[in-house]
Design an enzyme around this catalytic site. Structure first.
Site, PDB file in Angstrom:
ATOM      1  CB  SER A  97      -1.564   0.150   0.886  1.00  0.00           C
ATOM      2  OG  SER A  97      -2.110  -0.514   1.397  1.00  0.00           O
ATOM      3  CE  LYS A 172      -5.594  -1.316   2.495  1.00  0.00           C
ATOM      4  NZ  LYS A 172      -3.817  -2.052   2.221  1.00  0.00           N
ATOM      5  CE  LYS A 240       2.080   2.611   4.481  1.00  0.00           C
ATOM      6  NZ  LYS A 240       2.141   1.300   3.152  1.00  0.00           N
TER       7      LYS A 240
END
Length: 299
Positions: A97, A172, A240
């Site tokens: 990701s 995502k 993140k």
């Protein structure tokens, strides 16, 4: 169906995914920074490599599953990286990701190197990886997506091509926004219920049967009630991802008021020392704000 798969990154998600590929009949060669994960893959029937270059040299499909954008760049570029050592025509499937703009840039570099790139981040956590039922959102060319069906079906259940390169990472990011907001809301609900002495097990059961029900509630409520925060997906990684969401939203000129707030709450929980916990550990952040701090969770 391509048979030789190189799997780079055998972490919480990567190792069970690689094992599922072995079980599906692929010849899987794995590389990881820690030797133990490689040994675990070998014990499950896979093969180990001492470098990225060694892992990918005979691969029909190269899969990368590493934590962040710089990590992906590190394993695919350079003399020892994927692009310089994988054979022409190989599929490169990035299950990491990362930032959508980085994904687009790396896809262009992969094509220049003669590879066929797909950004294919996954959702479903450790349990989904173990059971082989991950949701996979894929960006890339339709022909490459079709060619990757064998490996994708071995690790996932809901597999959708969502657009050109970078689109998988964009979807995502949206996924991580929804998940974080749901975990935050669930955490607040449990703190609220406990403050009134409600039977929380009963409350979660009835909430799960109504409109408040969700996969987040199904998978995370019991962890919160049990104060059991062993990582299926670490808060530091979700932090993140929320940075990716807020940055990409700013670049697109769209406003995500709830997303921005949840991102700050995730950062606060990580800054308080809980980054290694499962993202259900957001509950501890709500406890702190409510003056109900509990003892630190053992590392």
């Amino acid at each position: 169906m391509s048979q030789n798969v190189a799997f780079i990154g055998l972490g919480i998600m990567g190792l069970p995914m690689a094992k599922n590929l072995v079980n599906a009949g692929f010849t899987v060669t794995g590389f990881n920074r820690s030797q133990k994960a490689i040994d675990d893959l070998v014990a499950a029937g896979g093969q180990g490599a001492s470098s990225v270059a060694e892992a990918v040299k005979d691969a029909d499909v190269v899969i990368t599953m590493v934590p962040d954008s710089p990590d992906v760049e590190a394993v695919v570029t350079g003399e020892e990286g994927v692009f310089a050592n994988a054979k022409a025509g190989a599929l490169w499937v990035d299950n990491s990701s990362i930032r959508p703009d980085v994904s687009v840039h790396l896809a262009e570099a992969a094509r220049a190197a003669g590879l066929r790139p797909l950004d294919a981040p996954v959702s479903g956590g450790e349990a989904g990886a173990i059971d082989g039922v991950l949701s996979i959102m894929v960006g890339g060319e339709p022909a490459d997506f079709e060619a990757a069906q064998g490996v994708l079906n071995a690790v996932g259940k809901t597999i959708v091509l969502v657009g050109p390169s970078g689109s998988g990472q964009t979807v995502k990011a949206a996924n991580q926004l929804i998940v974080a907001a749901n975990i935050q809301a669930l955490s607040e609900a449990v703190v609220f219920l406990e403050a009134y002495g409600v039977d929380t097990d009963a409350a979660i059961k009835v909430l799960g049967g109504g409109l408040a029900g969700s996969k987040v509630l199904d998978q995370k409520a019991q962890k919160i009630l049990d104060r059991e925060f062993a990582p299926g997906f670490r808060l530091a990684l979700h932090n993140k991802d929320m940075g990716i969401v807020t940055s990409a939203a700013r670049e697109a000129g769209v406003v995500l008021p709830l997303g921005a707030l949840v991102a700050q709450l995730v950062t606060s929980t990580v800054a308080s020392g809980d980054g290694a916990l499962d993202h259900s550990g957001l509950f501890r952040g709500v406890q702190r704000l409510s003056g109900k701090v509990e003892a630190p969770v053992p590392a």
